[in-house]
Design an enzyme around this catalytic site. Structure first.
Site, PDB file in Angstrom:
ATOM      1  N   ASP A  72       0.827  -1.212   0.000  1.00  0.00           N
ATOM      2  CA  ASP A  72       0.000   0.000   0.000  1.00  0.00           C
ATOM      3  C   ASP A  72       0.861   1.262   0.000  1.00  0.00           C
ATOM      4  O   ASP A  72       0.703   2.133   0.874  1.00  0.00           O
ATOM      5  CB  ASP A  72      -0.943   0.028   1.205  1.00  0.00           C
ATOM      6  CG  ASP A  72      -1.813  -1.196   1.320  1.00  0.00           C
ATOM      7  OD1 ASP A  72      -2.060  -1.849   0.301  1.00  0.00           O
ATOM      8  OD2 ASP A  72      -2.247  -1.504   2.447  1.00  0.00           O
ATOM      9  N   GLU A 272     -10.797  -0.389  -2.674  1.00  0.00           N
ATOM     10  CA  GLU A 272     -10.171   0.322  -1.563  1.00  0.00           C
ATOM     11  C   GLU A 272      -9.014   1.152  -2.113  1.00  0.00           C
ATOM     12  O   GLU A 272      -8.831   1.275  -3.322  1.00  0.00           O
ATOM     13  CB  GLU A 272      -9.654  -0.658  -0.512  1.00  0.00           C
ATOM     14  CG  GLU A 272      -8.625  -1.652  -1.041  1.00  0.00           C
ATOM     15  CD  GLU A 272      -8.227  -2.710  -0.021  1.00  0.00           C
ATOM     16  OE1 GLU A 272      -8.915  -2.839   1.000  1.00  0.00           O
ATOM     17  OE2 GLU A 272      -7.224  -3.404  -0.266  1.00  0.00           O
TER      18      GLU A 272
END
Length: 517
Positions: A72, A272
């Protein structure tokens, strides 16, 4: 959208450009604020959409496989040393000074003391936490049962002389009960302390309310500060933050009654990792999210808007807050190069975007790799590709990782060659470590503008425009994109500079990539 958010002072385009020019001419101030102001104006500076110089195909490259693992990754340029830092889940951090170089791993997974110092505590059974995060840990799970054992998807900002790390913490993997907090430091690598809880979804209703994870901040062209966040549980939301005073970087008091803010992207589609960036040359805001499983078949989507808080739409014109899915930027694929059995990328996603002082846009993402057997490697490593914009102002991702190449124009005879070409498709879910891959096929782009290869139809062909834009019709589908120099990183043998193509379908934004044979 990192470079625009180094200093918290609202500016217009004209003011930003004049301030940047003034500070460059005068050499900056005694505190080294030249870089801060230059970074502030980078996102507001208009750049030529079509390059003026002829493209140069790389003759050699020192490109190596990524040497850092950051899940991420959120990219941040430190105004103090000019380096780029990728902050990620599990506390991991990597640094690079030039995106053509090799990443340096500064913090490995779970080495939280390198960011928070030695003070820690044991919340429940075995996992230990930084003391600075105690209030958030206890909010997310006050019962004593262990919450998720790490912070997720942090975003570092430089605001009024302080480094702020916005992070999320969730009750358990896949939970919709989470919180977004903020810690601060005097140095980009910490130690971080002084925790503040920004927003939480404790007790929220799955599918109705957002999940408070994955925060990313950005400035709009008017100097307003926003935070985008969320997941498939309730969707992706945006909330305006204060830009001045003691509450700089915190939710606007006048808008606290709005609660979670405004929904930008519908929930329930397993997405997401939102990220918003602005391009002054196209005057669009671009919202990116990642779909599907982070373990096997992540894939990146994008939608755009003239306003920072939407509505955002895809090429199909559908509002992603209600019905659309945006454009597919990249999904699992194999590039069947000479000397390989199908090298490719898997689970590409949770990206961030940054623009450098030369006007290059870079997409920083994590990815796994795949082999001919379809196995997906571990772990997620850092990759960087350039972003270009087609003639319809849609972003398209370079089909090869960045090695220092620069945009340029091409002659038609350079495009009349053979390509390995792949059309990305949103991959099916086929298990945690086994996923479907789109494989490239060989196509010949003839000098007369026609295309030959498997499945071609009457009327298929290509057209070069202004030496840079390219329009391709393949199997009856039209794609618009750009031609760019690249380095063949997919081949195990005979690696060399190549002509590459990246384009998006006019109908639904699906990505097409091609790498010269």
């Amino acid at each position: 959208m990192k470079n625009v958010k180094k200093i918290l002072i609202p500016v217009s385009l004209a003011v930003a450009m004049s301030l940047s020019a003034f500070l460059v001419a005068c050499g900056g101030d005694d505190d080294g604020n030249t870089d801060k102001w230059r970074d502030q104006s980078i996102w507001l500076q208009q750049d030529a959409l079509v390059p003026s110089d002829a493209a140069e195909i790389p003759e050699e490259s020192e490109y190596k496989n990524p040497a850092a693992s950051v899940h991420d990754p959120s990219i941040f340029r430190d105004p103090a040393d000019g380096a780029y830092y990728a902050f990620g889940t599990h506390y991991a951090v990597a640094r690079i000074y030039d995106f053509a170089d090799e990443w340096e791993q500064l913090v490995g997974d779970n080495q939280y003391k390198k960011l928070y110092g030695d003070a820690d505590f044991n919340h429940a059974t075995s996992a230990r936490w930084p003391e600075a995060l105690r209030s958030t840990v206890e909010l997310v799970n006050p019962s004593g049962a262990e919450p998720g054992t790490t912070t997720w998807a942090p975003d570092v900002e430089y605001i009024n002389g302080k480094y702020y790390m916005y992070y999320s913490l969730t009750k358990a993997f896949g939970s919709h009960e989470s919180a977004i907090g903020r810690v601060e430091a005097d140095n980009v690598m910490g130690p971080y302390s002084n925790n503040t809880i920004i927003i939480d979804s404790i007790g929220a209703t799955r599918g109705k309310d957002p999940n408070c994870i994955d925060p990313e901040l950005f400035y709009d062209k008017e100097g307003k500060l926003w935070m985008v966040y969320g997941s498939d549980s309730g969707g992706i939301y945006i909330k305006e933050l204060e830009t001045d005073g003691e509450r700089a970087g915190l939710p606007k008091k006048s808008k606290e009654e709005e609660g979670f803010g405004k929904k930008l992207w519908k929930g329930g589609s397993n997405q997401e990792g939102p990220f918003i960036y602005y391009n002054a040359s196209t005057d669009y805001y671009y919202l990116m999210v990642s779909y599907n499983s982070l373990m096997s078949n992540y894939n990146m989507h994008v939608a755009r808007s003239k306003s920072p808080d939407g509505p955002y739409v895809g090429t199909d014109g559908k509002d992603v807050a209600t019905e659309g899915n945006g454009n597919l930027v990249a999904g699992n694929f194999k590039m069947n190069r000479s000397g390989t059995a199908g090298n490719g990328m898997a689970a590409m996603g949770h990206n961030s975007v940054i623009k450098d002082k030369d006007g290059k846009y870079f997409l920083v993402y994590h990815s796994r790799t795949t082999t001919s057997t379809g196995a997906v490697s571990q772990p997620h490593n850092l990759y960087v590709n350039q972003i270009f914009f087609n003639e319809d102002a849609w972003p398209v991702m370079a089909s090869t990782p960045y090695t220092g190449e620069t945009r340029g124009t091409f002659a038609e005879d350079q495009i009349a060659t053979t390509f390995d070409l792949v059309v990305h498709r949103q991959p099916d879910r086929k298990g945690e470590h086994q996923a479907s891959f789109e494989s490239s096929a060989e196509y010949v782009f003839a000098a007369d503008g026609k295309i030959t290869g498997s499945g071609v139809k009457e009327g298929d062909g290509w057209k070069l425009k202004q030496g840079y834009y390219i329009e391709i019709t393949l199997k009856g589908v039209t794609y618009k994109g750009v031609v760019a120099p690249g380095w063949d990183s997919y081949s195990n043998t005979a690696k060399k500079g190549v002509v590459t193509i990246t384009a998006a379908s006019v109908a639904d934004g699906t990505a097409l990539w091609a790498v010269q044979k």
